[in-house]
Design an enzyme around this catalytic site. Structure first.
Site, PDB file in Angstrom:
ATOM      1  CB  SER A   1     -58.544  39.911 -18.769  1.00 41.36           C
ATOM      2  OG  SER A   1     -57.472  39.768 -17.535  1.00 41.36           O
TER       3      SER A   1
ATOM      4  CG  HIS B   1     -59.461  40.695 -13.240  1.00 45.54           C
ATOM      5  ND1 HIS B   1     -58.993  41.849 -14.052  1.00 45.54           N
ATOM      6  CD2 HIS B   1     -59.276  39.427 -13.968  1.00 45.54           C
ATOM      7  CE1 HIS B   1     -58.317  41.033 -14.969  1.00 45.54           C
ATOM      8  NE2 HIS B   1     -58.239  39.903 -15.001  1.00 45.54           N
TER       9      HIS B   1
ATOM     10  CD  GLU C   1     -58.792  45.093 -15.869  1.00 46.15           C
ATOM     11  OE1 GLU C   1     -58.709  44.439 -14.594  1.00 46.15           O
ATOM     12  OE2 GLU C   1     -58.461  44.381 -16.917  1.00 46.15           O
TER      13      GLU C   1
END
Length: 346
Positions: free
Chosen positions: A141, A315, A245
């Protein structure tokens, strides 16, 4: 400055840098650098480069997870600190990372969580010390900022995967064992289960453009990656396999960020695309939206390179541990990719 204004300005800056005669902002990409191997009984450091953790129990659990994996834990001096939404002052958070890499007893640096704020640390990191002490860095992330900068400035292979306070289910623990302790040449193939359905629905991959390609992996979180546009902390995309992502981004924002990558010339230089999960990226109520399928077709199909979506990256509770800078071969028709070379020193 609002986030959308920043991204727009960053895209213009990156585009200008791609024009003929534009000044270079980064030196030639360093040669690939492998981390030292990790073994059970080794000491790992827990650091907090991004957002603060809102509960002490989460920090305790992160330490217990590492111990359950067979490792010893050392915590950064400021890993439990807080300043606003951040896990302490910028210099303190960067100092913990620098100290962890400089500490010869520490064999891996595990990020407690993502959130926001890691990009603030990039000018404060000691890249010379990191290159002199190559070791595992694990997180995802917002940690994309660290992966990108460290790889761009040192060539070190780092690892995009669960944060310390994330989910450590059986799948993720098995990934950790295989990648770090057994040091497998991993094949990344989605774990597909039919459950009560006639045909499997979860963890399915979808081919955008077929074919095979090989190259080093670069990428991570799309939002964080594009926010580095125009800076010296973005790795070279030439001949690379781009993996992406994201989470909680409306499709129009995904479209804008992919537009940034196209405008800066990054998409023209890559060899393949692996898009993981875009979790909670549904269009909101209102006048309508392009679908993610349409957006990916618009940006990836015209490239004529292998591309697929749906890899277990992002995630989600079960996620691959992916080596940023690792050499892989991808198969967009099969929805798989595999390591071609070891990602640790002999």
């Amino acid at each position: 400055m609002r986030r959308r204004d920043f991204l727009g300005n960053a895209a213009l800056a990156a585009l200008a840098l791609s024009l003929p005669g534009a000044p270079a902002i980064a030196a030639r990409a360093p040669s690939r650098l492998l981390p030292v191997p990790l073994a059970k009984g080794d000491t790992v450091a827990l650091v907090s480069p991004s957002s603060a953790t809102d509960e002490r129990l989460s920090l305790q659990l992160a330490g217990e997870v590492m111990e359950a994996l067979g490792l010893r834990v050392r915590t950064g001096s400021h890993y439990a600190s807080r300043r606003g939404h951040l896990a302490g002052e910028d210099r303190a958070r960067a100092a913990d990372i620098n100290a962890a890499f400089a500490d010869r007893e520490v064999k891996a640096v595990i990020c407690v969580r993502g959130g926001s704020g890691a990009a603030r640390l990039l000018p404060l990191l000691d890249y010379q010390a990191i290159r002199a002490n190559p070791k595992v860095l694990l997180g995802y992330s917002d940690i994309t900022a660290l992966h990108s900068a460290i790889h761009a400035r040192t060539g070190l292979v780092t690892f995009h995967g669960p944060n310390g306070t994330g989910s450590w289910n059986r799948f993720n623990a098995d990934q950790f064992e295989r990648v770090f302790f057994q040091r497998e040449l991993m094949e990344y193939r989605n774990q597909v289960e039919a459950g009560d359905e006639l045909v499997p629905r979860r963890n399915r991959t979808l081919t955008i453009h077929g074919g095979k390609a090989s190259g080093e992996l670069v990428g991570g979180n799309l939002t964080v990656l594009t926010a580095l546009a125009g800076s010296p902390y973005l790795p070279d995309f030439s001949g690379k396999i781009l993996f992406l992502e994201d989470v909680s981004e409306a499709p129009y924002r995904v479209d804008r960020m992919l537009s940034t990558l196209r405008l800066m010339g990054a998409l023209d230089r890559i060899a393949g695309v692996i898009f993981g999960e875009c979790t909670d990226c549904d269009p909101g109520e209102g006048f309508g939206s392009l679908t993610l399928d349409e957006i990916f077709d618009d940006y990836f199909k015209p490239l004529g390179i292998p591309a697929y979506r749906g890899a277990m990256i992002g995630h989600i509770s079960r996620q691959f541990i992916v080596p940023v800078g690792g050499c892989v071969e991808m198969d967009a028709d099969a929805g798989t990719f595999r390591l071609l070379d070891p990602v640790f020193q002999d």
